[in-house]
Design a protein around this motif. Structure first.
Motif, PDB file in Angstrom:
ATOM      1  N   SER A  10      40.158  53.433  41.402  1.00  0.00           N
ATOM      2  CA  SER A  10      41.196  52.763  40.610  1.00  0.00           C
ATOM      3  C   SER A  10      41.211  51.267  40.926  1.00  0.00           C
ATOM      4  O   SER A  10      40.893  50.844  42.023  1.00  0.00           O
ATOM      5  N   ARG A  11      41.585  50.474  39.926  1.00  0.00           N
ATOM      6  CA  ARG A  11      41.635  49.021  40.088  1.00  0.00           C
ATOM      7  C   ARG A  11      43.077  48.555  40.063  1.00  0.00           C
ATOM      8  O   ARG A  11      43.877  49.006  39.250  1.00  0.00           O
ATOM      9  N   ARG A  12      43.375  47.618  40.900  1.00  0.00           N
ATOM     10  CA  ARG A  12      44.689  47.002  40.866  1.00  0.00           C
ATOM     11  C   ARG A  12      44.659  45.887  39.837  1.00  0.00           C
ATOM     12  O   ARG A  12      43.616  45.341  39.498  1.00  0.00           O
ATOM     13  N   ALA A  13      45.794  45.512  39.320  1.00  0.00           N
ATOM     14  CA  ALA A  13      45.888  44.519  38.250  1.00  0.00           C
ATOM     15  C   ALA A  13      45.452  43.128  38.708  1.00  0.00           C
ATOM     16  O   ALA A  13      44.976  42.336  37.913  1.00  0.00           O
ATOM     17  N   ASP A  14      45.605  42.799  39.986  1.00  0.00           N
ATOM     18  CA  ASP A  14      45.279  41.451  40.454  1.00  0.00           C
ATOM     19  C   ASP A  14      43.822  41.302  40.902  1.00  0.00           C
ATOM     20  O   ASP A  14      43.424  40.239  41.338  1.00  0.00           O
ATOM     21  N   ILE A  16      39.928  40.932  40.022  1.00  0.00           N
ATOM     22  CA  ILE A  16      39.040  40.611  38.898  1.00  0.00           C
ATOM     23  C   ILE A  16      37.595  40.687  39.393  1.00  0.00           C
ATOM     24  O   ILE A  16      37.328  40.544  40.584  1.00  0.00           O
TER      25      ILE A  16
END
Length: 105
Positions: A10-14, A16
């Motif tokens: 899973s990726r966190r929103a912050d 990139i």
């Protein structure tokens, strides 16, 4: 109930991708032009070929103009006649208009 640790996939929103981060850094510090100039000089041998590169003494960019010092007068004459094609090939290698003129010395 909320998981204490996010899963590895899973990726966190912050977060990139590195490529986007580096592109943003180059834009923020306005290094794109200089980076393109360095790319043109570095790709001279690949674009023009080994035979031309062996007869090339010096390659540098100053104020959007590419200066090429050659050791062979006949080669210089041939490249002067094909100046627009050389310019197109080098700018295509970079992907944008990095050099506006080629000057053979």
């Amino acid at each position: 109930m909320k998981k204490p640790f996010p899963s590895a996939s899973s990726r966190r929103a912050d977060i990139i991708p590195l490529k986007e981060g580096l592109e943003a850094l180059v834009r923020a510090y306005r290094l794109g032009g200089k980076l393109n100039e360095v790319t043109v000089v570095a790709s001279w041998e690949r674009v023009m070929g080994k035979a031309v590169a062996q007869k090339t003494k010096e390659v540098y960019v100053s104020k959007g103009k590419l200066f090429v010092r050659l050791t062979s007068a006949p080669l210089k004459h041939e490249l002067v006649m094909a100046k627009t094609r050389v310019l197109e090939l080098l700018n295509a290698e970079v992907g944008e208009q990095a050099v506006t003129e080629v000057i053979f010395l």
